[in-house]
Design an enzyme around this catalytic site. Sequence first.
Site, short mmCIF file in Angstrom:
data_model
loop_
_atom_site.label_atom_id
_atom_site.label_comp_id
_atom_site.label_asym_id
_atom_site.label_seq_id
_atom_site.Cartn_x
_atom_site.Cartn_y
_atom_site.Cartn_z
N HIS A 115 19.78 49.38 -20.35
CA HIS A 115 20.18 49.98 -21.63
C HIS A 115 21.69 49.97 -21.84
O HIS A 115 22.18 50.49 -22.83
CB HIS A 115 19.69 51.41 -21.75
CG HIS A 115 18.24 51.62 -21.40
ND1 HIS A 115 17.82 51.93 -20.12
CD2 HIS A 115 17.12 51.52 -22.15
CE1 HIS A 115 16.51 52.05 -20.10
NE2 HIS A 115 16.04 51.80 -21.32
N ASP A 217 18.69 42.18 25.94
CA ASP A 217 17.76 41.19 26.49
C ASP A 217 18.41 39.86 26.81
O ASP A 217 18.36 38.92 26.03
CB ASP A 217 16.60 41.00 25.50
CG ASP A 217 15.47 40.17 26.09
OD1 ASP A 217 15.66 39.59 27.18
OD2 ASP A 217 14.40 40.10 25.45
N HIS A 220 15.29 37.06 28.25
CA HIS A 220 14.50 36.06 27.53
C HIS A 220 15.18 34.69 27.50
O HIS A 220 14.52 33.67 27.31
CB HIS A 220 14.26 36.50 26.07
CG HIS A 220 15.42 36.23 25.15
ND1 HIS A 220 16.58 36.98 25.18
CD2 HIS A 220 15.60 35.29 24.19
CE1 HIS A 220 17.42 36.51 24.25
NE2 HIS A 220 16.86 35.49 23.64
N HIS A 225 15.00 30.01 25.50
CA HIS A 225 15.98 29.04 25.01
C HIS A 225 16.12 27.81 25.91
O HIS A 225 17.04 27.02 25.72
CB HIS A 225 17.35 29.71 24.85
CG HIS A 225 17.34 30.80 23.82
ND1 HIS A 225 16.90 30.62 22.53
CD2 HIS A 225 17.72 32.11 23.90
CE1 HIS A 225 17.01 31.76 21.86
NE2 HIS A 225 17.50 32.67 22.67
N ASP A 373 14.09 32.66 18.92
CA ASP A 373 13.97 34.12 18.85
C ASP A 373 12.99 34.53 17.75
O ASP A 373 12.14 35.39 17.95
CB ASP A 373 15.34 34.75 18.58
CG ASP A 373 16.27 34.58 19.78
OD1 ASP A 373 15.79 34.70 20.92
OD2 ASP A 373 17.46 34.31 19.56
S1 FES Z 1 21.15 52.05 -18.76
FE1 FES Z 1 19.06 52.61 -18.66
S2 FES Z 1 18.52 52.12 -16.61
FE2 FES Z 1 20.58 51.67 -16.72
FE LIG Z 2 17.73 34.61 21.95
#
Ligand code: FES
Ligand SMILES: [Fe+2]
Length: 446
Positions: A115, A217, A220, A225, A373
Site C-alpha cells: 500500500h 567434526d 568425517h 572427502h 557434506d
Molecule cells: S503499506 Fe500495507 S502492508 Fe505495507
Molecule cells: Fe566436510
Amino acid sequence: MSEEDGNYMSPKEKSMIDLINHDGGQIIPLIYSDGDIYKKELDQIFGRSWLFLAHTDQIPSAGDYVSTFMGEDPIIVVRQPDGSVAAFLNQCRHRGMRVCRTDCGKARAFTCTYHGWAYDISGRLVNVPLEKEAYHGEIDKEAWGLVRVPRIAVFRNLVFGCWDETVPELEDYIGEAAWYMDIMFDRSGGGNELISGVHKWTISCNWKLAAEQFASDMYHAPVSHLSAVLASMPENAAPLDADWPKEGRQFRARRFGHGSGFFTSERGWDFNVNTMGQTIVDYLAGKHSDGAVRHLGEMRGRRVTGQHMTIFPNFSFLPGINVLRVWHPKGPEEIEVWSMILVDKDAPDEVKQAYRDRVTRMFGPSGIFEQDDAENWIEVQRVLKGHRARISPFNVSMGKGHAAEDVEFPGIVSGMFSEEASRGFFQHWARMMDGQSWAELTQPLV
Ligand code: FES
Ligand SMILES: [Fe+2]
C-alpha cells in the site's frame, strides 16, 4: 529415557537436557526433525543469540543495505548517515509485507509495494499514502517505524545482531573463541576483505547438522572427502599421500557453544597443495607467512591447517580455505546456505584471485568437497522421517573424558578427532532451549 517402547514424552513437556543426555554421550535425534522443537529454537536460540548479519564491506557507505535473516525473520542491515550500522525487521508495520525485496543495494527509503508506506534508512515511517483522506491526519508516524534490532556489534568487520537486550557484549560472547577466529579474520594484522558476492543454495537438512559438523567434526573428513582428495592428487602421487595427518586439536568453548578443530602437523600442507593450489599454500606457509607469524605466533601464523569452526549457533567458517557460512534455518528439515569468501586485505591480487577460483571449485554450490557434506546431511535427515529412526539415540561420546585445559590453546582442548565441541554445542543449546537466562548461561559449563 528408553527407546524400547518408543514411549517418549512430547518434546514440549521434556527438558531439552534429557534429549541431549550429555553424561551418556548421546543425543535423541528428534532434535533434528521435530516441528515443536524447531519452533522453540526460533524463539530460544535465534531470538536470543548473537547472529552474524553481514560483512562491513557489503555496506561501505550511507544507505548501502543487505537483506538477510535472523532465524526465519527477514532483516535489513543498513549503513546509517553517521557511519553506524542498523538492522530492522523487514516487515511493514501496516500489514506485514516485506519493505525490501532485493538482496542488496543502496536506498534512501524502503517503500512497501503493498500500500506504499515508506520508511527512511533509520527505520522511521516517513510517508503514508492518502494520510489525510484515509487516516484523517491522525496516524502517529513516529510510533510506527520499522522494528529495530536492539543490539548490534561489529567484530573484525563482522556485523552481528541480537534481539535480546540482556545478551553479553559480543566480545564476551565470542570470548576465548576469538583466539581461534583470528587465524582467519586477523591473520596479517592488516584487516580482512570480502572478495565475493554471496552464493546461496538450499540443502534438505536441519541447521544443526551443518553447524555442529563445522564446530566439531574432523572425523568425517578422511572418509567423506577421500574421493575429493584423491581426485585432487596428481596422477603419480603415492597412495600414502592420501593418508590424513592425525596430529591436531579440537577446541570447545567453556561457554556459549562455540567450537573448532585443526591439524597442527606439517603434513597438513600436503593436502592444501592438492586442493588449494600452490599460490595459496605459498601465501599461507611460505614466504608470505612471516608477517602472520610475527602477528599471531608460529602456531597460528603457520602451523594450523585444515581448520573448521562454528560460532554458535549458525555462523561457520574454514580458516585457510577462507570460506564463510551462514546456515539459515528454513523449517526443521531445510537450510539455506549462504557462502562468502574472505581474504587478508593486504594479500597480493593473485592470491585473492586464487581464493576466488579455488573456493568456488571446492566449496561452491557444486564444489567437490561441498557435495560430500550435503550428501551426508540430506541422507541423515531423510532417515529421520522414520518413527524408530528419530527416537533411537545417536552416539556422541568420541573423546569423552579426554579433554582438558592446555597451556598453549584457550578453552577446553582435546585431540582433533573428538566430539568434545559437539557436546559443548548441545549443552549450550539445551540450556538455551530450557529458557535459562543470560545470567545463568554466563556460568561456564566446566
Ligand atoms: S503499506 Fe500495507 S502492508 Fe505495507
Ligand atoms: Fe566436510
